[in-house]
Design an enzyme around this catalytic site. Sequence first.
Site, PDB file in Angstrom:
ATOM      1  N   CYS A 188      -8.569  -7.032   2.225  1.00  0.00           N
ATOM      2  CA  CYS A 188      -8.609  -5.619   2.617  1.00  0.00           C
ATOM      3  C   CYS A 188      -9.994  -5.019   2.407  1.00  0.00           C
ATOM      4  O   CYS A 188     -10.279  -3.934   2.869  1.00  0.00           O
ATOM      5  CB  CYS A 188      -7.606  -4.813   1.803  1.00  0.00           C
ATOM      6  SG  CYS A 188      -6.028  -5.623   1.639  1.00  0.00           S
ATOM      7  N   SER A 208       5.089  -6.475  -2.426  1.00  0.00           N
ATOM      8  CA  SER A 208       4.879  -6.613  -0.981  1.00  0.00           C
ATOM      9  C   SER A 208       5.327  -8.001  -0.524  1.00  0.00           C
ATOM     10  O   SER A 208       4.909  -9.011  -1.116  1.00  0.00           O
ATOM     11  CB  SER A 208       3.394  -6.412  -0.676  1.00  0.00           C
ATOM     12  OG  SER A 208       3.139  -6.673   0.667  1.00  0.00           O
ATOM     13  N   GLY A 209       6.147  -8.051   0.522  1.00  0.00           N
ATOM     14  CA  GLY A 209       6.766  -9.313   0.947  1.00  0.00           C
ATOM     15  C   GLY A 209       5.818 -10.407   1.401  1.00  0.00           C
ATOM     16  O   GLY A 209       6.058 -11.589   1.151  1.00  0.00           O
ATOM     17  N   HIS A 210       4.707 -10.010   2.054  1.00  0.00           N
ATOM     18  CA  HIS A 210       3.886 -11.062   2.678  1.00  0.00           C
ATOM     19  C   HIS A 210       3.063 -11.881   1.698  1.00  0.00           C
ATOM     20  O   HIS A 210       2.350 -12.795   2.094  1.00  0.00           O
ATOM     21  CB  HIS A 210       3.012 -10.482   3.803  1.00  0.00           C
ATOM     22  CG  HIS A 210       1.862  -9.626   3.378  1.00  0.00           C
ATOM     23  ND1 HIS A 210       0.570 -10.086   3.426  1.00  0.00           N
ATOM     24  CD2 HIS A 210       1.794  -8.355   2.932  1.00  0.00           C
ATOM     25  CE1 HIS A 210      -0.254  -9.108   3.034  1.00  0.00           C
ATOM     26  NE2 HIS A 210       0.468  -8.052   2.736  1.00  0.00           N
ATOM     27  N   ASN A 256      -6.007  -9.022  -7.663  1.00  0.00           N
ATOM     28  CA  ASN A 256      -5.944  -9.834  -6.447  1.00  0.00           C
ATOM     29  C   ASN A 256      -7.177 -10.693  -6.211  1.00  0.00           C
ATOM     30  O   ASN A 256      -7.129 -11.629  -5.435  1.00  0.00           O
ATOM     31  CB  ASN A 256      -5.700  -8.939  -5.230  1.00  0.00           C
ATOM     32  CG  ASN A 256      -6.575  -7.720  -5.226  1.00  0.00           C
ATOM     33  OD1 ASN A 256      -6.521  -6.909  -6.151  1.00  0.00           O
ATOM     34  ND2 ASN A 256      -7.400  -7.584  -4.220  1.00  0.00           N
ATOM     35  N   THR A 313       0.843  -1.202   0.000  1.00  0.00           N
ATOM     36  CA  THR A 313       0.000   0.000   0.000  1.00  0.00           C
ATOM     37  C   THR A 313       0.877   1.251   0.000  1.00  0.00           C
ATOM     38  O   THR A 313       0.626   2.205  -0.742  1.00  0.00           O
ATOM     39  CB  THR A 313      -0.915  -0.003   1.245  1.00  0.00           C
ATOM     40  OG1 THR A 313      -1.718  -1.187   1.200  1.00  0.00           O
ATOM     41  CG2 THR A 313      -1.802   1.211   1.304  1.00  0.00           C
TER      42      THR A 313
HETATM   43  N1  PLP Z   1      -2.015  -4.401  -4.145  1.00  0.00           N
HETATM   44  C1  PLP Z   1      -2.544  -5.613  -4.306  1.00  0.00           C
HETATM   45  C2  PLP Z   1      -2.854  -6.079  -5.695  1.00  0.00           C
HETATM   46  C3  PLP Z   1      -2.780  -6.451  -3.217  1.00  0.00           C
HETATM   47  O1  PLP Z   1      -3.299  -7.646  -3.396  1.00  0.00           O
HETATM   48  C4  PLP Z   1      -2.458  -5.958  -1.923  1.00  0.00           C
HETATM   49  C5  PLP Z   1      -2.750  -6.776  -0.734  1.00  0.00           C
HETATM   50  O2  PLP Z   1      -3.666  -7.586  -0.722  1.00  0.00           O
HETATM   51  C6  PLP Z   1      -1.899  -4.686  -1.810  1.00  0.00           C
HETATM   52  C7  PLP Z   1      -1.693  -3.916  -2.939  1.00  0.00           C
HETATM   53  C8  PLP Z   1      -1.531  -4.117  -0.486  1.00  0.00           C
HETATM   54  O3  PLP Z   1      -0.363  -4.719  -0.002  1.00  0.00           O
HETATM   55  P1  PLP Z   1      -0.021  -4.602   1.560  1.00  0.00           P
HETATM   56  O4  PLP Z   1      -0.962  -5.539   2.260  1.00  0.00           O
HETATM   57  O5  PLP Z   1       1.396  -5.024   1.675  1.00  0.00           O
HETATM   58  O6  PLP Z   1      -0.242  -3.194   1.939  1.00  0.00           O
END
Ligand code: PLP
Length: 399
Positions: A332, A206-208, A152, A74
């Site tokens: 999210c 993003s690492g996770h 996602n 994010t």
């Molecule tokens: N962008 C996409 C396509 C995602 O799937 C996600 C998380 O689900 C994010 C951004 C946000 O990443 P973070 O959770 O590391 O903020």
Amino acid sequence: MQSRKVYLDNSATTIVNAEVIKDMEAYFANIYGNASSIHSFGRQAKEALNNSREQIASLLNASVDEIFFTGCGTESDNIAIFGILNAHDFKGHIITTKIEHHAVLYSCQYLEKNGYNVTYLDVDKDGVISLEDFKRTVRDDTVLVSIMHANNEVGAIQPIEEIGAYLQTINESRNNKIYFHTDAVQTAGKVHLDVKALKVDLLAISGHKFYAPKGIGVLYVKKGTKIKPITFGGSQESELRPGTENIPYIVGITKAFEIANAYLEENNKRVLFLREELKEGVIKKIPEVIINGSGSKAVSSILNVSFKYIEGEALLVMLDMCGIAASTGSACAVGLGGSHVLQAMCVDPIAAQGTIRFSFGCYNTQNDVDYVLEHLPKIVEKLRLMSPMYKGKVLKQGF
Ligand code: PLP
């Protein structure tokens, strides 16, 4: 209650790889210096930071000075979008899509409220934008294009290379350059990311999502990009992302990215096989389902299914009681109403309510798929028998 656990929510987050944890440990307990300190503790931390930046740069086919560590996907997206706009002294036009993650979508909506013009591109039934539509929306005052690499919720992959190539060509004869950002959070570790081949100026990961811990991200910014910071403080990360660097997590994301890239083909093959097994099993065993998104134009890890006549949340709860973890879409977006992605794909809104995303990871097995196929049909049947929508349909058909 079941003791068996099946985790099929790897697009929400992943377990942290044991090798990653092992590499990180030393940086909590022994090498704990601040990378900006000049003493030996600091220098050791700085060395780990430099090595990590080098490795990430090499895996993305970038240079070391183009890699910035951030706190998450994010944040990477926000720095990219607001950073570009802050560096321009006019309120330029922005092009994005209707299916972006909220990190991009809500940023664009905020900008719109503050006087920016934003075009949200439509997608087709598979969740993919049209290149021709995109070309038609480019204007003289367009300053930023932000289009995600893979979605996602349904996994749809967008034509990033083609967009990048087009922008490169038109930028040659434009007064104001159009910058190109892609949110590659759902492709990092699943697709080899080469920033030069993709022809992007900014790329977020993003690492996770690939077996590193939560709370660590990377932003690639091409050399020469007109960008300004959006937070202020120290001189870390070339002042683009001030704040003491999180060395253990930076070491962690680097190790995880290295492993994910080294085993990428092998993992994709396995995950694709399991996803197809589940998809075929669901179609065979459960009537009235819709598979959302096209497998061939999507990442191999995501299966998005709408089960007609039931609520996705009820299905999730009952799956959870059997030890099965999935999701109704983006983790999210839980509690924020229907899926904007399925809506953009014109999925029947009633069917969309009964949608589940199963997302596979490298630790899933055939036993996981078998276990889901043993329980899912029974749960769907039970919920349908309780559903007024289903009863209405059965009565109408006169059974
Ligand atoms: N962008 C996409 C396509 C995602 O799937 C996600 C998380 O689900 C994010 C951004 C946000 O990443 P973070 O959770 O590391 O903020």
